[in-house]
Design an enzyme around this catalytic site. Sequence first.
Site, PDB file in Angstrom:
ATOM      1  N   CYS A  59      -2.065  -9.670   2.684  1.00  0.00           N
ATOM      2  CA  CYS A  59      -1.716  -8.415   2.019  1.00  0.00           C
ATOM      3  C   CYS A  59      -1.050  -8.763   0.688  1.00  0.00           C
ATOM      4  O   CYS A  59      -1.152  -9.896   0.224  1.00  0.00           O
ATOM      5  CB  CYS A  59      -0.855  -7.502   2.900  1.00  0.00           C
ATOM      6  SG  CYS A  59       0.839  -8.033   3.184  1.00  0.00           S
ATOM      7  N   ASN A  94       3.178 -10.016   1.739  1.00  0.00           N
ATOM      8  CA  ASN A  94       3.340 -10.727   3.003  1.00  0.00           C
ATOM      9  C   ASN A  94       4.662 -10.395   3.691  1.00  0.00           C
ATOM     10  O   ASN A  94       5.279 -11.238   4.315  1.00  0.00           O
ATOM     11  CB  ASN A  94       3.191 -12.243   2.806  1.00  0.00           C
ATOM     12  CG  ASN A  94       3.053 -13.022   4.106  1.00  0.00           C
ATOM     13  OD1 ASN A  94       3.548 -14.137   4.215  1.00  0.00           O
ATOM     14  ND2 ASN A  94       2.378 -12.469   5.096  1.00  0.00           N
ATOM     15  N   CYS A 139       4.912  -6.736   4.979  1.00  0.00           N
ATOM     16  CA  CYS A 139       4.654  -5.511   5.760  1.00  0.00           C
ATOM     17  C   CYS A 139       3.401  -5.639   6.627  1.00  0.00           C
ATOM     18  O   CYS A 139       3.477  -5.879   7.824  1.00  0.00           O
ATOM     19  CB  CYS A 139       4.529  -4.291   4.841  1.00  0.00           C
ATOM     20  SG  CYS A 139       6.047  -3.856   3.958  1.00  0.00           S
ATOM     21  N   ARG A 140       2.240  -5.467   6.026  1.00  0.00           N
ATOM     22  CA  ARG A 140       0.993  -5.373   6.777  1.00  0.00           C
ATOM     23  C   ARG A 140       0.534  -6.689   7.386  1.00  0.00           C
ATOM     24  O   ARG A 140       0.221  -6.753   8.580  1.00  0.00           O
ATOM     25  CB  ARG A 140      -0.122  -4.803   5.899  1.00  0.00           C
ATOM     26  CG  ARG A 140       0.144  -3.386   5.440  1.00  0.00           C
ATOM     27  CD  ARG A 140      -0.839  -2.934   4.397  1.00  0.00           C
ATOM     28  NE  ARG A 140      -0.607  -3.639   3.132  1.00  0.00           N
ATOM     29  CZ  ARG A 140      -1.390  -3.536   2.068  1.00  0.00           C
ATOM     30  NH1 ARG A 140      -2.468  -2.787   2.115  1.00  0.00           N
ATOM     31  NH2 ARG A 140      -1.095  -4.190   0.956  1.00  0.00           N
ATOM     32  N   SER A 141       0.443  -7.735   6.574  1.00  0.00           N
ATOM     33  CA  SER A 141      -0.107  -8.980   7.115  1.00  0.00           C
ATOM     34  C   SER A 141       0.804  -9.633   8.156  1.00  0.00           C
ATOM     35  O   SER A 141       0.303 -10.132   9.168  1.00  0.00           O
ATOM     36  CB  SER A 141      -0.508  -9.958   6.006  1.00  0.00           C
ATOM     37  OG  SER A 141       0.570 -10.301   5.178  1.00  0.00           O
ATOM     38  N   ASP A 167      -0.400   0.674   2.406  1.00  0.00           N
ATOM     39  CA  ASP A 167       0.767  -0.192   2.292  1.00  0.00           C
ATOM     40  C   ASP A 167       2.025   0.600   2.638  1.00  0.00           C
ATOM     41  O   ASP A 167       2.455   1.457   1.874  1.00  0.00           O
ATOM     42  CB  ASP A 167       0.871  -0.746   0.871  1.00  0.00           C
ATOM     43  CG  ASP A 167       1.890  -1.865   0.752  1.00  0.00           C
ATOM     44  OD1 ASP A 167       2.762  -1.977   1.637  1.00  0.00           O
ATOM     45  OD2 ASP A 167       1.826  -2.620  -0.233  1.00  0.00           O
TER      46      ASP A 167
END
Length: 164
Positions: A11, A14, A16-18, A132
Amino acid sequence: MDHNVRVLFVCLGNICRSPMAEAVMRKLVAEKGLEERIAVDSAGTGDWHIGREPHEGTRGVLDAHGITYVGMKARQVIPQDAADFHYIVCMDRKNLKDAHEMMESALGQQAAGKLFTFMELIPGRGVPDVPDPYYEGNFDYVYELVDEGCHALLDKIKADMGWS
């Protein structure tokens, strides 16, 4: 420990999402007893959060679902990732483009099929990108997408590898 399959989630920062996807996928891999066969990591295309733990929103959602993120620290995508990982799963189209450019020198002919967007795993959701939550604050919705997509990715890996 030599893993048959290495997965990298990507993401922007690095945090939040990933890392959410990394933590969820690690839990699924462990539940299926595949820790010796599948390694999971995450990285960001940006460099401003290097060394930081996951965002408090991500940590909160993972805590609520009993999923550990202990020891996870943000890092940036590097060209070597192209050679080291079999599946490079980008959380949105912009990060797919950026990750491809960052790894282009190392990708060569390996690029085909190796990099793809997370939402390609769950096309029925009808959205092209995982939003995001750093900007949107929708960590619970992102978790729903991540959980569903990680199950689909594990099924894909098992099918690709011929594992039952």
